[in-house]
Design a protein around this motif. Structure first.
Motif, short mmCIF file in Angstrom:
data_model
loop_
_atom_site.label_atom_id
_atom_site.label_comp_id
_atom_site.label_asym_id
_atom_site.label_seq_id
_atom_site.Cartn_x
_atom_site.Cartn_y
_atom_site.Cartn_z
N LEU A 21 73.21 -70.45 -40.43
CA LEU A 21 74.46 -69.76 -40.12
C LEU A 21 74.25 -68.25 -40.06
N PHE A 22 73.47 -67.72 -40.98
CA PHE A 22 73.18 -66.29 -40.99
C PHE A 22 72.45 -65.87 -39.72
N LEU A 23 71.44 -66.62 -39.32
CA LEU A 23 70.68 -66.26 -38.12
C LEU A 23 71.54 -66.37 -36.86
N LEU A 24 72.40 -67.38 -36.79
CA LEU A 24 73.29 -67.50 -35.64
C LEU A 24 74.28 -66.34 -35.60
N ALA A 25 74.82 -65.95 -36.75
CA ALA A 25 75.75 -64.83 -36.79
C ALA A 25 75.04 -63.53 -36.43
N LEU A 26 73.81 -63.37 -36.88
CA LEU A 26 73.05 -62.17 -36.56
C LEU A 26 72.75 -62.09 -35.05
N ALA A 27 72.36 -63.20 -34.47
CA ALA A 27 72.10 -63.23 -33.03
C ALA A 27 73.38 -62.97 -32.24
N ALA A 28 74.50 -63.54 -32.68
CA ALA A 28 75.77 -63.30 -32.00
C ALA A 28 76.18 -61.84 -32.09
N PHE A 29 75.95 -61.23 -33.24
CA PHE A 29 76.29 -59.81 -33.41
C PHE A 29 75.49 -58.94 -32.44
N PHE A 30 74.17 -59.16 -32.39
CA PHE A 30 73.35 -58.35 -31.50
C PHE A 30 73.68 -58.63 -30.03
N GLY A 31 73.99 -59.88 -29.70
CA GLY A 31 74.41 -60.20 -28.34
C GLY A 31 75.70 -59.51 -27.97
N LEU A 32 76.62 -59.44 -28.93
CA LEU A 32 77.89 -58.75 -28.69
C LEU A 32 77.68 -57.25 -28.50
N VAL A 33 76.80 -56.66 -29.28
CA VAL A 33 76.51 -55.23 -29.14
C VAL A 33 75.88 -54.94 -27.78
N ILE A 34 74.92 -55.75 -27.37
CA ILE A 34 74.27 -55.54 -26.08
C ILE A 34 75.25 -55.79 -24.94
N GLY A 35 76.07 -56.83 -25.06
CA GLY A 35 77.08 -57.12 -24.03
C GLY A 35 78.09 -56.00 -23.90
N THR A 36 78.53 -55.45 -25.03
CA THR A 36 79.48 -54.34 -25.00
C THR A 36 78.86 -53.11 -24.34
N ALA A 37 77.62 -52.82 -24.65
CA ALA A 37 76.94 -51.67 -24.03
C ALA A 37 76.81 -51.87 -22.52
N PHE A 38 76.57 -53.10 -22.12
CA PHE A 38 76.44 -53.38 -20.68
C PHE A 38 77.78 -53.20 -19.98
N VAL A 39 78.85 -53.70 -20.59
CA VAL A 39 80.17 -53.62 -19.96
C VAL A 39 80.68 -52.19 -19.89
N LEU A 40 80.32 -51.37 -20.84
CA LEU A 40 80.82 -50.00 -20.87
C LEU A 40 80.10 -49.08 -19.88
N GLN A 41 79.08 -49.57 -19.20
CA GLN A 41 78.42 -48.74 -18.20
C GLN A 41 79.36 -48.52 -17.02
N PRO A 42 79.27 -47.36 -16.39
CA PRO A 42 80.16 -47.08 -15.25
C PRO A 42 79.90 -48.05 -14.09
N GLY A 43 80.97 -48.54 -13.49
CA GLY A 43 80.86 -49.42 -12.33
C GLY A 43 80.78 -50.89 -12.65
N VAL A 44 80.37 -51.23 -13.84
CA VAL A 44 80.24 -52.64 -14.20
C VAL A 44 81.60 -53.26 -14.46
N ARG A 45 82.49 -52.46 -15.01
CA ARG A 45 83.81 -52.97 -15.39
C ARG A 45 84.57 -53.52 -14.17
N GLU A 46 84.50 -52.83 -13.04
CA GLU A 46 85.22 -53.28 -11.86
C GLU A 46 84.66 -54.61 -11.34
N HIS A 47 83.34 -54.74 -11.34
CA HIS A 47 82.72 -55.99 -10.89
C HIS A 47 83.03 -57.12 -11.85
N LEU A 48 83.08 -56.81 -13.12
CA LEU A 48 83.35 -57.84 -14.13
C LEU A 48 84.79 -58.33 -14.02
N ILE A 49 85.71 -57.42 -13.77
CA ILE A 49 87.12 -57.81 -13.63
C ILE A 49 87.30 -58.73 -12.42
N SER A 50 86.59 -58.46 -11.33
CA SER A 50 86.70 -59.32 -10.15
C SER A 50 86.02 -60.67 -10.37
#
Length: 103
Positions: A21-50
């Protein structure tokens, strides 16, 4: 560095399910951090919304397939065979004792 990871995984293996459970939560946390950084890049948000309707459609199809698969497997979950003569005798005895105790 390999010694560190080897010792960590050996220690977590001895901890049981809490380590999983700890390792799954740790992997989910890092995945969420990387995903958030990717979404916050300029231009990605518009493509993601579509792409949201298509992502939603894929999720609905996936959930539907899981439900259908679970319904197909449901009859094989609890196969009930007939009771042996000994089991029938024990069950009848319990029922008779229960009736006598009530009445």
């Amino acid at each position: 560095m390999n010694n560190f990871w080897g010792n960590l995984f050996e220690h977590l293996k001895n901890c049981g399910q809490n380590a999983t459970l700890f390792l799954l939560a740790l992997a989910a946390f890092f995945g969420l951090v990387i995903g958030t950084a990717f979404v916050l890049q300029p231009g990605v948000r518009e493509h993601l919304i579509s792409a949201f309707p298509w992502i939603g459609l894929l999720l609905v199809i996936g959930v539907r397939r899981l439900i259908i698969r679970a319904r197909r497997r449901q009859p094989e979950r609890l196969p009930r065979g007939s009771l042996s003569a000994d089991e029938l005798a024990k069950a009848r005895g319990k029922l008779e004792r229960h009736r006598k105790a009530k009445g």
